[in-house]
Each structure stands twice: as structure tokens, then as C-alpha cells.
Enzyme design. Sequence first.
Site, PDB file in Angstrom:
ATOM      1  CE  LYS A  45      -5.731-121.182 -88.575  1.00  0.00           C
ATOM      2  NZ  LYS A  45      -5.426-122.060 -87.419  1.00  0.00           N
ATOM      3  CG  ASN A  67      -5.429-126.384 -81.641  1.00  0.00           C
ATOM      4  OD1 ASN A  67      -5.086-126.424 -82.825  1.00  0.00           O
ATOM      5  ND2 ASN A  67      -4.713-125.769 -80.708  1.00  0.00           N
ATOM      6  CB  ILE A 102      -6.867-126.062 -86.697  1.00  0.00           C
ATOM      7  CG1 ILE A 102      -7.460-125.701 -85.328  1.00  0.00           C
ATOM      8  CG2 ILE A 102      -7.651-125.434 -87.834  1.00  0.00           C
ATOM      9  CD1 ILE A 102      -8.895-126.067 -85.113  1.00  0.00           C
ATOM     10  CB  CYS A 104       1.886-124.997 -86.459  1.00  0.00           C
ATOM     11  SG  CYS A 104       0.301-125.861 -86.480  1.00  0.00           S
ATOM     12  N   GLY A 143      -4.325-124.029 -72.485  1.00  0.00           N
ATOM     13  CA  GLY A 143      -5.225-123.981 -71.338  1.00  0.00           C
ATOM     14  C   GLY A 143      -4.486-123.687 -70.048  1.00  0.00           C
ATOM     15  CB  THR A 203      -7.424-121.087 -74.812  1.00  0.00           C
ATOM     16  OG1 THR A 203      -6.423-121.730 -75.641  1.00  0.00           O
ATOM     17  CG2 THR A 203      -8.529-122.077 -74.556  1.00  0.00           C
TER      18      THR A 203
HETATM   19  C1  FMN Z   1      -7.771-123.578 -81.917  1.00  0.00           C
HETATM   20  C2  FMN Z   1      -6.399-122.997 -81.906  1.00  0.00           C
HETATM   21  C3  FMN Z   1      -5.810-122.633 -83.107  1.00  0.00           C
HETATM   22  C4  FMN Z   1      -4.528-122.109 -83.135  1.00  0.00           C
HETATM   23  N1  FMN Z   1      -3.979-121.726 -84.324  1.00  0.00           N
HETATM   24  C5  FMN Z   1      -2.749-121.133 -84.358  1.00  0.00           C
HETATM   25  C6  FMN Z   1      -2.200-120.647 -85.563  1.00  0.00           C
HETATM   26  O1  FMN Z   1      -2.793-120.730 -86.633  1.00  0.00           O
HETATM   27  N2  FMN Z   1      -0.983-120.069 -85.533  1.00  0.00           N
HETATM   28  C7  FMN Z   1      -0.283-119.928 -84.372  1.00  0.00           C
HETATM   29  O2  FMN Z   1       0.813-119.373 -84.387  1.00  0.00           O
HETATM   30  N3  FMN Z   1      -0.787-120.369 -83.199  1.00  0.00           N
HETATM   31  C8  FMN Z   1      -1.999-120.969 -83.170  1.00  0.00           C
HETATM   32  N4  FMN Z   1      -2.513-121.403 -81.964  1.00  0.00           N
HETATM   33  C9  FMN Z   1      -1.723-121.257 -80.757  1.00  0.00           C
HETATM   34  C10 FMN Z   1      -2.095-120.001 -79.977  1.00  0.00           C
HETATM   35  O3  FMN Z   1      -1.823-118.835 -80.714  1.00  0.00           O
HETATM   36  C11 FMN Z   1      -1.307-119.936 -78.670  1.00  0.00           C
HETATM   37  O4  FMN Z   1       0.073-119.906 -78.962  1.00  0.00           O
HETATM   38  C12 FMN Z   1      -1.568-121.102 -77.756  1.00  0.00           C
HETATM   39  O5  FMN Z   1      -2.904-121.527 -77.811  1.00  0.00           O
HETATM   40  C13 FMN Z   1      -1.202-120.827 -76.298  1.00  0.00           C
HETATM   41  O6  FMN Z   1      -1.928-119.749 -75.805  1.00  0.00           O
HETATM   42  P1  FMN Z   1      -3.314-119.927 -75.014  1.00  0.00           P
HETATM   43  O7  FMN Z   1      -3.078-121.025 -74.044  1.00  0.00           O
HETATM   44  O8  FMN Z   1      -3.614-118.607 -74.439  1.00  0.00           O
HETATM   45  O9  FMN Z   1      -4.340-120.340 -76.039  1.00  0.00           O
HETATM   46  C14 FMN Z   1      -3.799-121.944 -81.926  1.00  0.00           C
HETATM   47  C15 FMN Z   1      -4.407-122.303 -80.732  1.00  0.00           C
HETATM   48  C16 FMN Z   1      -5.683-122.821 -80.690  1.00  0.00           C
HETATM   49  C17 FMN Z   1      -6.276-123.202 -79.366  1.00  0.00           C
END
Ligand code: FMN
Lengths: 305, 305, 299, 299
Positions: free
Chosen positions: A47, A72, A74, A132, A219, A268
Site C-alpha cells: 500500500k 474506490n 480510500i 492516485c 474492474g 481487484t
Molecule cells: C481499494 C483500492 C485501493 C487502491 N490503493 C492504491 C494505492 O494505495 N496506491 C496505488 O498506487 N494504487 C492503488 N490502487 C490502484 C491499484 O493498484 C490498481 O492500479 C488499479 O486498481 C487497477 O488494477 P485492477 O483493476 O486490477 O484493480 C487501489 C485500488 C483499489 C481498488
Amino acid sequence: MTAPDTAVSIGSMSMKNPVMIASGIFGYGDEFRGLAEYGELGALVLKTVTRQPREGNPPGHRTVETPAGMLNAIGLENVGLEAFVRDKLPAALEYGTNIVASIAGEAVEEFAECARALDGTGVAAIEINISCPNVKKGGMAFGVDAGASAEVAAAVRAATGKPIIAKLTPNVTDIAGVAVACERAGADAVSLVNTFSAMAIDVESRRPLLAAGSGGLSGPAIRPAAVYRVYQVAQAVEVPVIGMGVIWNASDALEFIIAGASAVAVGTALYADPAAGNRVLNGIRDYLESHSIARLSDIVGSVEL
Amino acid sequence: MTAPDTAVSIGSMSMKNPVMIASGIFGYGDEFRGLAEYGELGALVLKTVTRQPREGNPPGHRTVETPAGMLNAIGLENVGLEAFVRDKLPAALEYGTNIVASIAGEAVEEFAECARALDGTGVAAIEINISCPNVKKGGMAFGVDAGASAEVAAAVRAATGKPIIAKLTPNVTDIAGVAVACERAGADAVSLVNTFSAMAIDVESRRPLLAAGSGGLSGPAIRPAAVYRVYQVAQAVEVPVIGMGVIWNASDALEFIIAGASAVAVGTALYADPAAGNRVLNGIRDYLESHSIARLSDIVGSVEL
Amino acid sequence: MSQAQRRAEPGAGGSAGRGPFRLRAEVVESEALPAVHHRVVLRAPEIAACAQPGQFVHIWCHPPAEIDRPPCDALLRRPYSISRLRPPDGVEILLRVRGVGGRLLAAKTVGDALDVIGPLGNGFRTWPDIGVAVVVAGGIGLAPVPALIARLAASGARVVLLAGAETDEKIPFRVERPRAGRATLPEVAALGAEVTFVSESVEGILITEVVALRLDELPEEGSAMFACGPRAMLKRLAEVASGHIPLQVSLEERMACGLGACRSCVVPVRCDNGTAYKTVCRDGPVFDAAEIDWERLTP
Amino acid sequence: MSQAQRRAEPGAGGSAGRGPFRLRAEVVESEALPAVHHRVVLRAPEIAACAQPGQFVHIWCHPPAEIDRPPCDALLRRPYSISRLRPPDGVEILLRVRGVGGRLLAAKTVGDALDVIGPLGNGFRTWPDIGVAVVVAGGIGLAPVPALIARLAASGARVVLLAGAETDEKIPFRVERPRAGRATLPEVAALGAEVTFVSESVEGILITEVVALRLDELPEEGSAMFACGPRAMLKRLAEVASGHIPLQVSLEERMACGLGACRSCVVPVRCDNGTAYKTVCRDGPVFDAAEIDWERLTP
Ligand SMILES: Cc1cc2nc3c(=O)[nH]c(=O)nc-3n(C[C@H](O)[C@H](O)[C@H](O)COP(=O)(O)O)c2cc1C
Ligand SMILES: Cc1cc2nc3c(=O)[nH]c(=O)nc-3n(C[C@H](O)[C@H](O)[C@H](O)COP(=O)(O)OP(=O)(O)OC[C@H]3O[C@@H](n4cnc5c(N)ncnc54)[C@H](O)[C@@H]3O)c2cc1C
Ligand SMILES: Cc1cc2nc3c(=O)[nH]c(=O)nc-3n(C[C@H](O)[C@H](O)[C@H](O)COP(=O)(O)OP(=O)(O)OC[C@H]3O[C@@H](n4cnc5c(N)ncnc54)[C@H](O)[C@@H]3O)c2cc1C
Ligand SMILES: Cc1cc2nc3c(=O)[nH]c(=O)nc-3n(C[C@H](O)[C@H](O)[C@H](O)COP(=O)(O)O)c2cc1C
Ligand code: FES
Ligand code: FES
């Protein structure tokens, strides 16, 4: 046939295979312990941390499901750099694979400070989160501007000998331009995509479903948009590209790889299946074997238009 | 309670209600005839035309389904301005509601020429498509740049007295900036979003599923990302905003309206349900009545953060 | 369905101003066939009344009552050929179940409703003085054949069906291989055709080669050929038939609207200056083979 | 499930190093209850062996065998309280079916498998010398109550359940209204509690007001209160209980990981300098009422 060669290097970080866990999904690694063999994966990105602890966005819903996706917001809640290094990192390093720290800040100097503090630790690489969508200052404010992104990358480059990965936002006109700027400033790799900025509204209360108002969309919904951005970036840079945007199964991962990603990160999907990374990895191995591909690198960017 | 007032004005175009059909979905209007009461809707936007006929993208798949969405890469195939005015427009005007022509070009002057030629016709308004992701030159090349977008809007403004609508791409860093530039240059409204650029790859053949390589993503998948962009733009401009991004039912439409859209356009949903626009309209009316809202305009942009 | 939606409404597409209609059709038969095939019969009076062989229906795979809810898969309708008319008001389709849409349709049971638009497109043209009609079909390309054979037979033509597939499992009909003589499809033969069936895996020959071998047998005048199947088969047939016999082919392409509006489903046709595109959904799916630009048609 | 996935594996979360486990649990009972409620009993030995009242399970609503295919809805797992343990190895949950996840779960039949992670979070703390245990539940907040009552009764406490709902239809149990006396829930009473049930629509009173009225009856020492239900109810209870009786509340919030990693499900807690956030999934779902920052908790 001997087992296919799946090794990938990101600067001086050697990964035994291309499957990573994306930042923010997995916390500091401790919470998921025991639910899969995370040590088998190429790298685990923790994280995002900032110099000071952050409490993140106000209470109320921080996640909400949307068609084939989730939002999200956060807001980079995290324990802060010091507690991260002291309390969280040692346990994460016990996984026995590469641990990547993700850092963010509201000013260039904050990124540099974080990187400096991590330089002496056991992290294998540092990801700089300039993407972010969920914090007002910092975060995406850098990532949407090639110049500002390069400044952050250069400052981090100067602060650490560790490999650095610039994590890019898709919410820009020219993501390849930002990627190239980061590469020139010394990034050893780029990772993409972070989430797409988005909003969902409850039409009865006429309020956003997320307490923060808007958030980031991840997603299956966004996969084709993410694959295209990986393709664009891979055409533009020489450094390895790490692809993500709901990689749920091996076929999803291969789409990113064929589009140009040298490695992939599972995000995700881990919420549904804590072993998603391992499942994806096994599937990639099966694909390479059944297609008699000796090295994963043989198909990186192999898409024929 | 008297029936709620759903009227909306876009410059001098008065619409009896806020529901439109999005460009490109409906062809020139003839093909769908008889499958719903299209004349009941606020306005019908016809397929984008260019000065010369275009044959569009090469043969092979031009559409492909993705999770909760679809990619298209038609490439602005169209009959050209002359045939449009001569052969297509008269029949469309028989619907008895506002007909909006959508125009595109590879040079500013081409937009102006199209607008000039349409000035004497029965179209109620002109949409300038500076956001098509599926053509190499023109299209999105204008829409990703605020200055170039403004140039197009200004040239069209000078060429016609009809209301003009600038259709914006979400594939930019600052969509509100582009919207403001178009407004300043004389656009009477902005419409958004066009599709998100995207790509899907067949991992067996390692070729893109679309013949054109990449295309535009529409569908429920992108709705939250579209709603957010409408929200951003509505905060920035004074002129009406037309929202779209898979509006499938009344609740979807209301999300856009509450986020700031004065009108909405139904696109992809028409392929499933040719009467989707009418269904959405009825649902909006029901919502207004059941919530005792006298005028639709009372809830435009009413989201409370 | 919402109030706004009509039970049956003539549209502008289709041939000669008849239809398309959009209607809520009841499933009156649903039967799993060998391998991954499935037969569905719909009660669709307006469509049954005017459908031509080779035309298709465009089906929403989810329950009509859920049209207000965007689905996450099978977002688009699915095109299926009208396989046979089942008087008084039945329309039969044959599915090869491969993906999510096919699976949803095959799961329907008698009494379920389907939201259907049709008949769509232009079917096979037939004319009174066809002496010998050669129908060539490959795999699921057999789907529209029963209606076509029935029409041809009714017009007095001698109908020869040459059908092929990779394996017997690739077709929606039962194969009969008598001790002596060639394999046949009894259900199709019963409609009035002389049937030859070859499967690559059993007979070891492609149906196109059977056609090539038998082309000489045909009378020069009054013969016509009709084909439906994979593009490679159609392309080879176009070569074989060219200059010998008029050939109509039925093509498939990914569709969105199914009505000719969106230009998704285009195929390249020859024209005076280069190439142009026509839509499979509205100009086709049946085209004169001579009209298609086979070089530019993607495989 | 893929090879990489384990049948049952101790994780780091939960209380005292026991679990969470991820396992493929078989549905051994599935029963529709009045209104929109549903009972599901899972065979989940590892979970049953260590679950505490108030803990929850996190359930993937699609078939475990389809985990490799991203679904388009119910993308995330769904949290459900452990309602009751059904020895030797059964875990019962009670659903109020409102959305897509609930519908998928209610459609499971005996013999189906579910991919479940649990037990998760921290449950209700109980201790040996509780004299009177007042359990307050609103609506579907009754779900975790049976396990809690069983635990309290076993520890020798006198258990008083004060349950309420808007209407009788909002709870997963049968309501009995004797001619004289107050309404009760026989199934719950059978577990060893004195039950009072009030429904706003029948009795016209909120359960929180019943609690307020009866608070004086409680002995000053050795009483404890436990509550689960809507936030407005819990907030009011916290006011009523404050300074009188220790209160534990079970909270709900939208979850993603369910493990404490993603920080989706935070609620504001009081701390020395201002507020901090704790996670419902790992720090909760049960919190001391005094710990929660009720002002900042969204309604
Ligand atoms: C709940 C949540 C928290 C996330 N927190 C971070 C984070 O702290 N730092 C970051 O670089 N990306 C964060 N992301 C982004 C993910 O690392 C990723 O880039 C993004 O979700 C796309 O990939 P996915 O569709 O496989 O989840 C977060 C994503 C989700 C869903
Ligand atoms: C005019 C016409 C007539 C047809 N008649 C029949 C028939 O009688 N029987 C039969 O079994 N099949 C027929 N097909 C093919 C049938 O439409 C596809 O098999 C079906 O759309 C696949 O949908 P799916 O969701 O099951 O598969 P998926 O592979 O999940 O479909 C994914 C997407 O690709 C599209 N697609 C996949 N295959 C085809 C195809 N061959 N043609 C067009 N689109 C495709 C789907 O419509 C969908 O949008 C016909 C196609 C056309 C164009
Ligand atoms: C610790 C805990 C224990 C719970 N125990 C029970 C129980 O025993 N019985 C029961 O019926 N319900 C219980 N709930 C609520 C239950 O989780 C939701 O009703 C369920 O997630 C709704 O999913 P859905 O797909 O049916 O509804 P949808 O409304 O379609 O869900 C949409 C999204 O919102 C989330 N969501 C909706 N309502 C809630 C809620 N109240 N809490 C958390 N997330 C929510 C869903 O998980 C999903 O991500 C509990 C919730 C928590 C946090
Ligand atoms: C097949 C297809 C063709 C389209 N053609 C055009 C076009 O010619 N001009 C245009 O401005 N937008 C075009 N669009 C974009 C739509 O008008 C709309 O902006 C977009 O699809 C988002 O809305 P939706 O999700 O409701 O479809 C097209 C979209 C699709 C799916
Ligand atoms: S499917 Fe739209 S034109 Fe053919
Ligand atoms: S759901 Fe992830 S921290 Fe609670």
C-alpha cells in the site's frame, strides 16, 4: 520441453515471474497471509505510504460496486513512512519474494524523502504513485503533467539506488508522453493503469455513493481501456512496462503482455480470489507450454496490428 | 399535480424533453423507423457526416463485446455531406422532432463548410464531433486540445446561425478546460462523453479483435467514468451539458442529470432495445411525478457532495 | 417490456417493406440436439408470415422483462438464421452453442418469452425456372438450409444438398451412414433434397472438392448454387463457381444494430472504382458471390 | 478452484490466530424464510470449530468453479454474520435478500459449493459473571443473535432479547403474538432468552424506547448490553446506555477485502487527539459503543 523462462528484470530487481500484486489491494501484506502462496509471485507492491500518516477520506462508503467494476476512494489512508519501515516492512519481507514499496507525497521533496528513507531497507524497488485519483493535493496532480512527473522521478532517482517504477494515471491526454518523461528522468519501469476517475450517484438521495464524492474505477469494465494504454506506452518507452487493470485470469494477463507489458499486477481480483495471482501465474505457464513458447519475453509486445 | 415540465433549450433549439439519441447509433434514422416512437424524443442526432463520403475502417470486425461494454471502430463511414442533405435528411425530418446533424472533418475549414451547407437545411442544431477515437486524422485530434477545439467551434459558429453542440472526448487530462474553450468560442452546448479509447486482443492469434486495432469503449462499464466527467464539465460551463455513456434506464439518465446534464443521449442501449429512449423518458417522467418535482431543471446538477 | 415497446410493429428494414417486427415471442419448443446444438421454435406470427429463406432474427438473450436492466454480458442482440417455418406461426432456429448468448438461449424453456426483431436482411433469391439447385453448406451453415430447400423444392427445382463439416459433431442434424453409398442427413433429405454429407474426419474430403468434382454434371442452363458456411469454404466455392453457375452466399459478421444503421457488419464488395462496403445485416446476409470482393474479405 | 487454492488454510486475521480459513463449503440446508429472508447452512468444519458470536464469513456468490471468470456483478464477496453454529460442522447464515449477491446465494441448493473465507473480525466479548445480558436487535440485525444468545445462556447469564423492526416482514423469524402479553420470537426464545419483539407498524414503538424504559430494571452490577441493527438504532442505544451499562455494537460497512487490508470499511473511533479510523472487517464488526465516534459516523 524444459519449463518456460518467465524471469523479468526491472532495473536491478529480478523477478522469477511476471506476476505482481498491485499497490493498495494487499495492504502491507500481513492481512492476506496464509490465504495463498504469495512468496511464489514475482513481486508484491505494498500500500502506498506517505511521509506522515494519513487518515484518508472521511467515513462513509469508500468503495461501491458498479457494472463490472468498483469505485474506490480510500484517500491513501496509511500508517506513514516511519511506522511502515518499523512495523510493517519486516513482516512483508518474510514472504521471501521482492517487496516493492509504493510512495506518494504532496511535494516533490516528500517523494525524495520517502525514497531516501527506503534506500537502506530491504525493499527491492520503489513505486512512485503519481496517479492516485483520490487525494486532492499530490497524487494525480503530478501524474497528469509530464513535467511534474519527471520532476518527481528525477528527485526519487537522486535519492535512491533502488530501481524505481513510475505508476501512471490513465486520466490524461497523452499517457505515453508522461511515460517517456519519467523514463528520461530515470525511471526503471512504468506501471499502469491506476484507476479511472469516476462517480456514482444515488438518485434517491441525490448524493454520491462514495463519501468522498468521486473515486477511481477498477474492474473488468476498464480492461480494454487499460490494455490500449499499455499498448500506447509500450510503443513509446524502452523500459519495461507493468500492466494492470483487472487482470483476473491468465488470458487477461496475456492480453497485457501481448500488448507490451513485461510484467503484470493483479489488483481487484484479489478481493474475490486471494489466490488470483497464483492462478494467473499458473495459467501463464500453461499457455507458454501449450504454445511452445520458450521465454515469456518472446511474446511481450507481440501484438500484430 | 400537473405533468412535470421536461422542456430543455439548447440555444434556439427547444426540446420537449431531455432525451436524445446519440450520434452514430441510429444511422440516418431510417433504419430504425417503426421500431419505436422516435418522434416523441427531444432530439435525434444522426450519424456523423464529413464533406466527402468516407468508407470507414477496413473490413473485419468493427465491433466487439467486452465485459459490460463494447468496442467499436467504425471509422466514420458515411455517405458524405451532399448525399446526406439530399437523400437522408428529408426522411429524418419526417420524425417531427428536432434533428441534429453531427459533423466532422480533418481540417477546421471542413467543419465550417459542413456547417455552412447545413445552415439552410431543416436541422435544428449541429453537433461538432471533435472526439471520434476511430479516425487517424481529425476527430479526436481536435478534441484533445482545447485550442484546436475552440478553433473548430469558432469556425462553425461563424458559418451557421444554428445552435452548435461540441461533442467532447473523455480521453483528455482536462475535459472541463476543453468544454470551457468551446463555450467561449461560441458553442451553445457541450455533449459528452464520446467513447474511451480501448483495445482487446485475441491471445490465441495475438491480434487485436478489432480490424482497426483499437477502438472506442462504450457500455455500462464506463458509466461512472462518464458521470464524473459530466459533473466536472457542468461545474465549469454555463451552457447546457448533454450527458451520455450508456444510459440504459431512467436511473442512469437521472445520475447524469443530477450530476449536471440538462439533457441526455441514449446510445448503445438502443441496440438492445430500440425503444430505450422512450423507456428512459417514461421513467424520468415517473421519477419526477413520484418525487413531486415540477420541473426537470430543478434537479439538474443537484448532486450534494 | 415497457409500455413504449410494441408487440409487433412494421419497420423499414428487411425486404419489400415487410417488417422488421419487434415482438415478444413465446418459446414453443426447446430441444438439445447432438453435440452442442439446440433447436428453438418461437411463436412469432408476424415474422412467420413474411420470412424468406436466408433471412435472420435478432434476439435479445435476456428475459424481455429485464430489458430495463443493463446486462453485463450479451449486451448486444444475437443474429440467428431462420432455419425453418413451422406453420401456422412458428419460426425455428438452430443454435450451435459456443458463447454466452447461445448458452442463455439454449437455457430457455417452453413458455419463456424472447424479445425478437425480424425478419431481417435479404434472403436467398429463388426463381421459378431453376432446374437444378445446388445447396452447399458447411457446419452450422446448415442452419438456414431447411427453409431454403423447402422453398426450392416447392418451386419445382431438383435440389441437391452437398453438406460438409470437420466432424459429424459440427452439424445440427443426425448423420446416417448406410453400409453402401454415401452419408446422408435424413431430416434434411425429407424436405425434398438429394443429400450428400461428408465429414473431413470420416470421409477425408472437403465439401468444396465434392462440389468441384460434380460441377460438370450440372446442366449449363437453369442451374443455381446457394451456399452458407465458413468464409474459407465460400471463397473456394466462389472460385469454383465463377463463370459456371450463379452462386449466392450467406455471410456472417459481428453486428450491433442488425438494421443497417451502425455500419458494424460491413463486407467489401466490388464496385467500379475500387471497393465499397455493404452491410451483412441489411444488404445481406445473402450476396451474389460475384459481388463480393473476396480478396479484401477477411478470412 | 485452482490448484493454488487451498481447502482450508489458517490466515493471519481474525481473533487469536485462529483463521481465517478459505474453504469450499457445501450447502447442506437452503430454506426460504418468510418475506425476503433465507437460511443457508454450510458445512465448514474449520470455521465452525473456532467461530465466535458476532464474527462473519465473506462469501463469493458465484460458483467456486467459475472463479477464473470475472463476473459482471457481485464482483466482491459479501459479508454475512455467522448466525448459529450447527454442530458438528455446520455454519448457519440468515440472509435478507435485497440485491444481486443475496439473490445468488438464496438460489443455491443443497449440494452446491460456496467459496467462503472466515471466521472474520472480532465478535462479541462475553465474560463469565454477566448477570443480565440485554441483547438488542433491529431488523436483520437479528441474524447474529442466536449464536450470541446461545453463548450467553451457556455462560449462565439471564438473557433478555429486545428485538424490533419496522414491520414483521423485516426479520428472519416467525413472530408470535399471544392474546395477552407481548409478542415473541419462539425460535429465538427456545435458545434460552426472554424475548420481547415490537414492530413499529403493530406495536407502534421503537425498540430503543423499550430499552430506555427498561434500563432501570437492570441490576447495576453485572449487566451488559449487546446490539446489532441499523446505525440510527445503535446510535440511540449508545446514548441510552452511556454511563449505565457497557454496550457492544456490531457495525456494517461496505467491504472489499474483508481482511483489514484495503481500508474500505472504516468507521471513526474516538482517540486522544481527535478521531481515528478502525476497520469493521478486522477491528470490528463488534466495537465497544464508547469507542465509536458517533458524531462522525455517517447515518
Ligand atoms: C481499494 C483500492 C485501493 C487502491 N490503493 C492504491 C494505492 O494505495 N496506491 C496505488 O498506487 N494504487 C492503488 N490502487 C490502484 C491499484 O493498484 C490498481 O492500479 C488499479 O486498481 C487497477 O488494477 P485492477 O483493476 O486490477 O484493480 C487501489 C485500488 C483499489 C481498488
Ligand atoms: C446472419 C447471421 C446468421 C447466423 N445464423 C446462425 C444460426 O442459424 N445458428 C448459429 O448457431 N449461429 C448463427 N450465426 C452465428 C451466431 O450469431 C453466433 O454464433 C452468436 O452471435 C454467438 O453468440 P454467443 O454469445 O453465443 O458467442 P460469443 O462468442 O460469446 O459472442 C461474442 C460476440 O461475438 C459475436 N459473434 C460470435 N460469433 C459470431 C458469428 N459467427 N457471427 C456474428 N457474430 C458473432 C456475438 O454476436 C457477440 O457479439 C449467425 C450469424 C449471422 C451474422
Ligand atoms: C459484518 C457484516 C455482517 C452482515 N451480516 C448480515 C447478515 O447476517 N444477514 C444479512 O442479510 N445481511 C448481513 N449483512 C449485510 C450484507 O452484507 C448485505 O446485505 C449484502 O452485502 C448485500 O449484498 P447484495 O449483493 O445482496 O446487495 P447489493 O445492494 O446489490 O450490494 C451492493 C454492494 O453493497 C454492499 N452492501 C450492501 N448492503 C450492505 C451492508 N448492509 N453492509 C455491507 N455492505 C453492503 C454489497 O456487499 C455490495 O458490494 C452484513 C454486513 C456486514 C458488514
Ligand atoms: C457503433 C457506434 C458508432 C458511433 N458513431 C459515432 C459517430 O459517428 N459520431 C459520434 O459523435 N459518436 C459516435 N458514437 C459515440 C456515441 O454517440 C456515444 O457518444 C458513445 O457511444 C457513449 O454513449 P453510449 O455508451 O450510450 O453508447 C458511436 C458509438 C457507437 C457504439
Ligand atoms: S449491424 Fe449495424 S449495420 Fe449491420
Ligand atoms: S474490507 Fe478491506 S479493510 Fe475492511
